[in-house]
Design an enzyme around this catalytic site. Structure first.
Site, short mmCIF file in Angstrom:
data_model
loop_
_atom_site.label_atom_id
_atom_site.label_comp_id
_atom_site.label_asym_id
_atom_site.label_seq_id
_atom_site.Cartn_x
_atom_site.Cartn_y
_atom_site.Cartn_z
N ASP A 121 -26.29 18.15 63.74
CA ASP A 121 -25.55 17.57 62.63
C ASP A 121 -24.19 18.25 62.57
OD1 ASP A 121 -25.04 16.30 60.10
OD2 ASP A 121 -27.20 16.37 59.70
N ASP B 225 -21.62 13.82 59.84
CA ASP B 225 -21.76 13.74 58.39
C ASP B 225 -20.51 13.10 57.76
OD1 ASP B 225 -23.40 14.80 56.08
OD2 ASP B 225 -21.51 15.79 55.60
N GLU C 47 -22.31 8.94 59.97
CA GLU C 47 -22.78 8.55 58.64
C GLU C 47 -21.61 7.90 57.91
OE1 GLU C 47 -24.64 10.40 54.50
OE2 GLU C 47 -23.05 11.43 55.58
N HIS D 244 -32.84 12.49 54.73
CA HIS D 244 -32.97 13.60 53.78
C HIS D 244 -32.26 13.34 52.45
CE1 HIS D 244 -29.11 13.96 55.65
NE2 HIS D 244 -28.74 14.82 54.73
N ASP D 245 -31.52 12.24 52.36
CA ASP D 245 -30.82 11.90 51.11
C ASP D 245 -31.52 10.76 50.36
OD1 ASP D 245 -28.75 13.72 51.66
OD2 ASP D 245 -27.61 12.22 52.79
C1 GLC Z 1 -23.98 13.70 53.65
C2 GLC Z 1 -25.29 14.43 53.79
C3 GLC Z 1 -25.68 14.96 52.45
C4 GLC Z 1 -24.61 15.92 51.98
C5 GLC Z 1 -23.22 15.25 52.01
C6 GLC Z 1 -22.14 16.28 51.91
O1 GLC Z 1 -24.09 12.59 52.83
O2 GLC Z 1 -26.25 13.59 54.35
O3 GLC Z 1 -26.93 15.58 52.47
O4 GLC Z 1 -24.88 16.35 50.68
O5 GLC Z 1 -23.00 14.57 53.21
O6 GLC Z 1 -22.08 17.03 53.09
#
Ligand code: GLC
Ligand code: CA
Length: 541
Positions: free
Chosen positions: A98, A199, A241, A315-316
């Protein structure tokens, strides 16, 4: 053709903090992942996407990195990481890391240096604006609370943070910063990392003075530069993402020429069970027809021109079986399998989030906010309180949607702490581990685990699943999600009863003559025209 291995593959996401603890401190670690490589090979996955294990004060569970080139001692050491890469290889599993490149931790050396003065060489690695206390440059708000601007009296400046104050935003318009990030990525590639998840990558081109947070004008230039300097050059898989992605931008991100990334996570379907004018906490039932339209759009618009990632969980997000399935004892397994069938018959690269392959559920409705730990959840609690919501209503919303649902310990067996730790887990285990756990499922042919295993193998053996064209069937049906995939030689038909009622269908009109039943979540077919609760079938001709 091995450079596109990910088109036939399934990727498994590990959230290391809750996967497996090996030293009794209650926190999952890298040796714990190594210990379960046999399990993952048995499941049949091709790669692991590892959520961050870098050094971090853990304000946001590792998405706040204080050293990109070292492993946080809670997870192990660089030596453990090298061992994981090597051991995984023996199990034919690649490691995808990641990359959190939009921001660092405020404890990162760069930021600590930046705080020393405007002349410090690292100052311009971050986003600063001169000002006076109490008058931030604008009214933009951060995801985890407050203004995006944090005042630093010693400098007479504000720094920008789109997430928590402990996650200062990096300044991508500085070429030196970009080069430092590329050098770091290449350092990991040299260590044997075979791909990256990027991310919130649609945020890196922000232009705060114009209130642009996502899709900044330079975004695609930056991504192309990064790709050409790092993972793209090395021919590795990459997944961005991008909560803001549309099919149009996804075609840029996942251009088959490899100039940007292999694929992105888009979230249009994920946002459908909320009030369109509200936030994710403003719940509404999933509108099935709209959901079908959205999935159809992504499948058809990217076909042949881009590439989808397929996922329900990460995980979110809350657990899919509790969210869009039915986590009652009666229907948990069958609905988990139905949702898996629906997704794994589509075009794209499927992602399985740890525990999804067991049908793990959300945390049961808690009696107080103390059940949760996540920084976003805590922020939401304060916001919803300020909106005047009752404690009960707030807890119901958090229970349905909060990120901690995905962060409870992996349920390995029915022993103490579900086999996750010999100590006290940092997040409590969900009590249903006594019935939902890996030990009871791995050797049970009818388990959710065995069903995922079959779906994962089917993708490898069935070309039409990899790149057949998608066609939605019964688009107006409010209970059934059915579709067809076709290529020159095969036709795959997927029929899913999305709800818990029996439904009659006209199977002959949906399933081409001469098809055979490849897979179903019910043991024997009673009648082709009758779909039982959550029944799912996959036919191949
Ligand atoms: C992404 C991650 C999340 C995190 C955010 C800030 O959305 O998946 O878990 O809190 O970025 O890094
Ligand atoms: Ca540990």
């Amino acid at each position: 053709m091995d450079n596109k291995w990910w088109k036939k593959s399934v990727i498994y996401q590990i959230y290391p903090k809750t996967f497996q603890d090996t030293n009794g401190d209650g926190i999952g670690d890298i040796p714990g992942i190594i210990a379960h490589l046999d399990y993952l090979e048995e499941l049949g996955i091709d790669a692991i996407w590892l959520s961050p294990v870098y050094c971090s004060p853990q304000e946001d569970n590792g998405y706040d990195i204080s050293d990109y080139q070292d492993i946080d001692p809670i997870f192990g050491s660089l030596n453990d990481m090298d061992r994981l890469i090597a051991e995984a290889k023996k199990h034919h599993i690649r490691i995808i890391m990641d990359l959190v490149l939009n921001h660092t931790s405020d404890e990162h050396f760069w930021f600590q240096e930046a705080l020393k003065g405007k002349d410090n060489p690292y100052h311009d690695y971050y986003v600063w604006r001169d000002g006076v206390e109490g008058c931030p440059p604008n009214d933009l708000t951060a995801s985890f609370g407050g203004s995006i601007w944090q005042w630093v009296p010693e400098l007479g400046q504000y720094y920008m943070h789109q997430f928590s104050t402990k996650q200062p935003d990096l300044n991508w318009s500085n070429p030196k910063l970009r080069q430092a990030l590329y050098d770091m990525i290449n350092w990991w590639i040299d260590r044997g990392i075979e791909g990256f998840r990027l991310d919130v990558i649609d945020h890196v081109g922000k232009v705060p003075d114009e209130k642009i947070m996502v899709n900044g004008p330079k975004l695609h230039d930056y991504i192309r530069e990064m790709s050409a300097s790092t993972f793209g050059k090395a021919g590795l898989v990459s997944v961005g993402e991008t909560w803001s992605a549309t099919p149009e931008t996804a075609l840029l991100y996942s251009n088959p020429d490899g100039s940007e990334m292999s694929m992105v996570f888009q979230f249009e379907h994920i946002c459908l069970d909320q009030d369109p004018d509200g936030t994710k906490w403003d719940l509404r039932p999933l509108p099935l027809l709209q959901f079908k339209e959205v999935m159809n759009k992504w499948q058809t618009e990217l076909h042949g021109k881009g590439w989808n990632s397929l996922f329900w969980d990460n995980h979110d997000l809350p657990r899919i079986v509790s969210r869009w399935g039915n986590d009652s004892e009666e229907y948990r397994e069958v609905s988990a399998k139905m949702l898996a069938t629906l997704l794994h018959g589509m075009e794209g690269t499927p992602y399985v989030y740890q525990g999804e392959e067991l049908g793990m559920t959300n945390i049961p409705l808690p009696s107080s906010i103390d059940a949760y730990k996540d920084v976003e959840t805590m922020h939401a609690y304060r916001v919803l309180k300020a909106r005047g919501w009752s404690e009960e209503k707030i807890l119901q919303s958090l229970c349905a949607k909060c990120r901690d649902n995905a962060r409870t310990p992996m349920q390995w067996n029915d022993g103490p702490q579900a086999g996750f730790t010999t100590g006290t887990p940092w997040m409590p285990v969900i009590p249903n581990y006594t019935t939902i756990n890996a030990a009871s499922q791995v050797h049970d042919e009818d388990s959710v685990f065995s069903y995922y295993k079959k779906l994962i193998h089917l993708r490898k053996e069935t070309p039409v699943i990899v790149d057949g064209a998608f066609e939605m069937l019964l688009p107006e049906d409010e209970e059934i999600f059915a579709y067809r995939r076709t290529d020159d030689s095969q036709t795959l038909t997927v029929i899913c009863n999305f709800y818990g009622n029996e439904r009659r269908i006209d199977a002959d009109s949906l399933v081409p003559k001469g098809s055979r039943l490849l897979l179903s979540n019910y043991k024997d077919m009673e009648e082709a025209d009758l779909l039982r609760p959550y029944e799912a079938r996959m036919y191949l001709k």
